[in-house]
Design a protein around this motif. Structure first.
Motif, PDB file in Angstrom:
ATOM      1  N   LEU A 123       0.819  -1.200   0.000  1.00 31.11           N
ATOM      2  CA  LEU A 123       0.000   0.000   0.000  1.00 31.11           C
ATOM      3  C   LEU A 123       0.862   1.263   0.000  1.00 31.11           C
ATOM      4  CD1 LEU A 123      -2.747   1.423   0.204  1.00 31.11           C
ATOM      5  CD2 LEU A 123      -2.610   1.143   2.691  1.00 31.11           C
ATOM      6  N   THR A 124       1.911   1.309   0.823  1.00 31.32           N
ATOM      7  CA  THR A 124       2.725   2.523   0.925  1.00 31.32           C
ATOM      8  C   THR A 124       3.466   2.819  -0.376  1.00 31.32           C
ATOM      9  OG1 THR A 124       4.505   1.221   1.956  1.00 31.32           O
ATOM     10  CG2 THR A 124       2.996   2.402   3.431  1.00 31.32           C
ATOM     11  N   GLN A 125       3.843   1.778  -1.107  1.00 29.93           N
ATOM     12  CA  GLN A 125       4.466   2.012  -2.412  1.00 29.93           C
ATOM     13  C   GLN A 125       3.527   2.780  -3.328  1.00 29.93           C
ATOM     14  OE1 GLN A 125       5.846  -1.673  -4.125  1.00 29.93           O
ATOM     15  NE2 GLN A 125       7.222  -2.117  -2.423  1.00 29.93           N
ATOM     16  N   MET A 126       2.254   2.434  -3.290  1.00 26.60           N
ATOM     17  CA  MET A 126       1.265   3.119  -4.126  1.00 26.60           C
ATOM     18  C   MET A 126       1.024   4.544  -3.619  1.00 26.60           C
ATOM     19  SD  MET A 126      -1.367  -0.107  -4.319  1.00 26.60           S
ATOM     20  CE  MET A 126      -2.462   0.551  -5.557  1.00 26.60           C
ATOM     21  N   LEU A 127       0.935   4.706  -2.301  1.00 25.06           N
ATOM     22  CA  LEU A 127       0.681   6.023  -1.726  1.00 25.06           C
ATOM     23  C   LEU A 127       1.849   6.972  -1.976  1.00 25.06           C
ATOM     24  CD1 LEU A 127      -0.899   4.974   1.702  1.00 25.06           C
ATOM     25  CD2 LEU A 127      -2.106   5.774  -0.340  1.00 25.06           C
ATOM     26  N   ASP A 128       3.069   6.456  -1.869  1.00 31.68           N
ATOM     27  CA  ASP A 128       4.255   7.301  -2.060  1.00 31.68           C
ATOM     28  C   ASP A 128       4.329   7.847  -3.487  1.00 31.68           C
ATOM     29  OD1 ASP A 128       5.004   6.891   0.540  1.00 31.68           O
ATOM     30  OD2 ASP A 128       6.451   5.295   0.096  1.00 31.68           O
ATOM     31  N   GLN A 129       3.884   7.055  -4.448  1.00 26.72           N
ATOM     32  CA  GLN A 129       3.932   7.500  -5.839  1.00 26.72           C
ATOM     33  C   GLN A 129       3.042   8.718  -6.078  1.00 26.72           C
ATOM     34  OE1 GLN A 129       2.939   4.110  -8.275  1.00 26.72           O
ATOM     35  NE2 GLN A 129       4.884   3.077  -7.880  1.00 26.72           N
ATOM     36  N   LYS A 130       1.999   8.856  -5.267  1.00 25.53           N
ATOM     37  CA  LYS A 130       1.079   9.986  -5.409  1.00 25.53           C
ATOM     38  C   LYS A 130       1.243  11.004  -4.273  1.00 25.53           C
ATOM     39  CE  LYS A 130      -1.189   8.819  -9.145  1.00 25.53           C
ATOM     40  NZ  LYS A 130      -1.171   9.677 -10.358  1.00 25.53           N
TER      41      LYS A 130
END
Length: 535
Positions: free
Chosen positions: A454-461
Motif C-alpha cells: 500500500l505505501t508504495q502506491m501512496l508514495d507515488q502519489k
C-alpha cells in the motif's frame, strides 16, 4: 490441481460408534474449534491424540481450559505438540482435520484412514434445519444478525462454524425444530466436497470479492468451493444471492453467457428457489429483498416474495412488497445489506414483517465488526473521538467499506500482512476515487507486507500517512501526541466540533506475525486504546 473429493457419508455410523476409537485431532488452535473436538470425542469415549505444530507455550490458554474441565476423562488424552508424527495419522481410526490445512500434498493427511471435520460430523448427526452463509464479505455479521433475529422471534436457535463456535458444542441440544445458523468459510466448504452432508434449508452467499488468493490458484477455484453451499439443495430450499454489479466478468476466466455478476452465475446453477438481494429496487418479477430511500436520511428494506410466502395482510391488500427493515443502530451500507439478508431469512421462517423490522432494527452488531467500544475527549481542545474495532476486515475492500460507513470522514488505522491481495481499493479511497467526502482525515498504518504494498502506491502519489508502526501502542502513542499538538484542531476537528470523530481500526489485511489471529488483534487494539486514552 483438481479439488479433493471425500467419500459420501460419515466414517461413524452412530455417535455410539465413536466409543473406543482412536481419534487424532489435527490442530488444537486458540479459537475453540480444536478444543471443542477434544471435549466432544473424549465425552463420547474415544482415545484422543491432539497434534499441533504450535508449541505448548503458544497453546497455553486452550491447554489450560481443557486441563481445568473436571468432566473430561483425560486418561484417554495425549498431546503431541510442536510437531506431527505420521504414525499418529496412520494408526488413527479417524483424523479430525483443521480447515486451515490443505489436504493436497499433505503427507500426514495422506496417511489417514479416514478424515472428518467438526462441521462434517455435526451435519451428519444433526436433524436441525440449517441456515448456511458463505461469501467474502459480511458472513459473520450476517449470521449474527440472523441468530439474533431468530432468538428474538422465539426460536431456540444455535450459531456456529467459522464464527469460532464449533457446532459440536451444541449437537446434543439440536432437533428438527431448532434452526442452526452456520458461517462457512471456503475451506470449511471444501472439506465437505462429496460427503452429501450439507443441504441447507436456506443458503446465503454474501458479497464476493477476491480473497485467499495466496491459497487458491485464482478466483474460479475459490468460487468452486463457495458453490458447495448450494450443491445439494433442491426446490424445497432457498438460495439467497447478490443482485448488484460486481467484477465477475473480469475476475472469472470463463464468463457464463447471460451472467453479469457472481450472483447471476450462482442463480443459474442452484436447484433451490432463488431470491436476490440488492441495494436498489429489484426489477419487476425478481423475488428477494431490496433497499430504497424512505427520505433523504433514512434507507429502508423491503421484501418481495411469491404469494405463498406473503403475510396474510399483504395477500388481503394485494401488496407484494412489505417493509422489513427501518433505520438501523449499526453504521454502514454493508451492515444494511447484512441486516437485510437477516430480515429476509426471518420472513422465510414465517416471522411477520412488522416483527421482523422491529427485531432487525434493534440489532447492535457484533464484536470485532465496526464494534463501538470507547470514547475520548481531549482535555485541551474541542476534539472528541469515538473508537471502532473492525479487526475482522482482513481484505482491502472491507476496510474501504468501514471508512465509508460514517457520515463524516474517519481517522483510519489500517495495514498488516499480505495474502496476495490487491490493495488498489484502499489506494483509491485515499486518492478520492470513492468520493472526496470519504477520504480519511488521517491514515495510521501498522507494519506488514500488505502495508508495504500500500505505501508504495501512496508514495507515488505523495499521499500522507503516519507510520508504519511495529506495534499498536507505538501507533496510538503517536496519534495521541498528534491530538495534543497545537495544530490538532486544524488537523482533526472539522465540520461541527460537537461531533465525535470516528477512529476506525479496519486493517484490510491479515494479522499474521504481530498477532495470533484477527480476534487477538482486535482485543489488543481495545486494550491499547484503554491504556493510551483511558476508559
Amino acid at each position: 490441481m483438481e479439488p479433493y473429493v471425500y467419500p459420501e457419508g460419515c466414517v461413524f455410523d452412530s455417535l455410539e460408534d465413536i466409543a473406543g476409537k482412536k481419534i487424532t485431532i489435527m490442530g488444537l488452535g486458540l479459537n475453540g474449534g480444536g478444543e471443542a473436538c477434544v471435549k466432544f470425542f473424549l465425552k463420547h469415549g474415544a482415545y484422543v491424540t491432539v497434534t499441533d505444530m504450535k508449541t505448548p507455550d503458544l497453546l497455553a490458554p486452550t491447554l489450560k481450559r481443557i486441563s481445568e474441565d473436571t468432566e473430561l476423562d483425560k486418561s484417554r488424552l495425549t498431546y503431541v505438540l510442536g510437531r506431527h508424527n505420521v504414525e499418529d495419522f496412520s494408526e488413527a481410526d479417524c483424523v479430525i482435520k483443521n480447515p486451515g490445512v490443505k489436504i493436497q500434498g499433505n503427507e500426514y493427511l495422506a496417511a489417514a484412514k479416514a478424515i472428518e471435520t467438526d462441521i462434517s460430523i455435526f451435519l451428519h448427526f444433526t436433524k436441525a434445519p440449517i441456515i448456511a452463509v458463505t461469501g467474502s464479505k459480511g458472513k459473520s455479521s450476517t449470521v449474527s444478525a440472523i441468530d439474533f433475529g431468530l432468538k428474538n422471534a422465539g426460536f431456540k436457535s444455535f450459531l456456529g462454524g467459522n464464527i469460532t463456535v464449533s457446532p459440536l458444542t451444541f449437537l446434543d441440544k439440536t432437533d428438527g425444530m431448532t434452526p442452526v445458523v452456520l458461517e462457512l468459510s471456503s475451506w470449511q466448504l471444501a472439506d465437505l466436497r462429496g460427503r452429501k452432508a450439507l443441504k441447507p434449508k436456506i443458503a446465503i452467499i454474501t458479497k464476493i470479492v477476491p480473497d485467499h488468493q495466496n491459497w487458491y490458484d485464482g478466483m474460479d477455484s475459490y468460487i468452486a468451493d463457495k458453490k458447495l453451499i448450494y450443491a445439494d439443495q433442491d426446490e424445497s430450499d432457498f438460495t439467497i444471492l447478490d443482485f448488484d454489479a460486481d467484477d465477475y466478468l473480469t475476475e472469472t476466466a470463463s464468463p457464463k453467457k447471460g451472467c453479469k455478476c457472481w450472483g447471476d452465475l450462482f442463480a443459474s446453477e442452484t436447484h433451490g428457489k432463488v431470491l436476490r438481494y440488492s441495494s436498489q429496487i429489484l426489477p419487476a418479477g425478481v423475488y428477494g429483498a431490496f433497499q430504497t430511500d424512505l427520505d433523504s436520511s433514512t434507507i429502508c428494506g423491503y421484501s418481495r416474495l411469491p404469494d405463498e410466502l406473503l403475510s396474510k395482510t399483504a395477500r388481503e391488500k394485494n401488496v407484494a412488497e412489505e417493509k422489513i427493515m427501518g433505520e438501523l443502530l449499526v453504521p454502514g451500507a454493508h451492515m444494511r445489506t447484512n441486516a437485510l439478508n437477516a430480515a429476509l431469512v426471518l420472513r422465510l421462517m414465517h416471522v411477520s414483517p412488522d416483527q421482523t423490522m422491529n427485531i432487525v432494527d434493534s440489532w447492535k452488531g457484533i464484536p470485532h465488526r465496526l464494534e463501538h467500544f470507547s470514547k475520548w475527549k481531549n482535555p485541551y481542545n474541542s476534539i472528541k473521538l469515538s473508537f471502532y474495532n473492525d479487526t475482522c476486515a482482513t481484505i482491502p475492500e472491507a476496510s474501504v467499506a468501514a471508512a465509508m460507513a460514517f457520515k463524516r470522514r474517519v481517522v483510519l488505522i489500517a495495514g498488516g500482512t499480505d495474502k496476495n491481495l490487491d490493495f488498489t481499493p484502499l489506494f483509491d479511497l485515499m486518492v478520492g476515487r470513492k468520493g472526496k467526502k470519504f477520504i480519511p482525515q488521517k491514515l495510521y498504518l501498522l507494519s506488514g507486507t500488505g502495508t508495504d504494498k500500500l505505501t508504495q502506491m501512496l508514495d507515488q502519489k505523495y499521499i500522507n500517512y503516519s507510520g508504519p508502526y511495529d506495534s499498536l501502542s507505538a501507533l496510538l502513542g503517536v496519534m495521541k501526541t498528534d491530538l495534543m499538538s497545537d495544530r490538532a484542531e486544524a488537523n482533526f476537528a472539522y465540520y461541527d466540533y460537537a461531533e465525535e470523530i470516528p477512529v476506525v481500526f479496519s486493517p484490510g489485511a491479515t494479522s499474521f506475525g504481530m498477532f495470533a489471529n484477527e480476534f487477538d488483534r482486535g482485543n489488543k487494539f481495545k486494550d491499547a486504546v484503554t491504556y493510551t486514552f483511558g476508559n
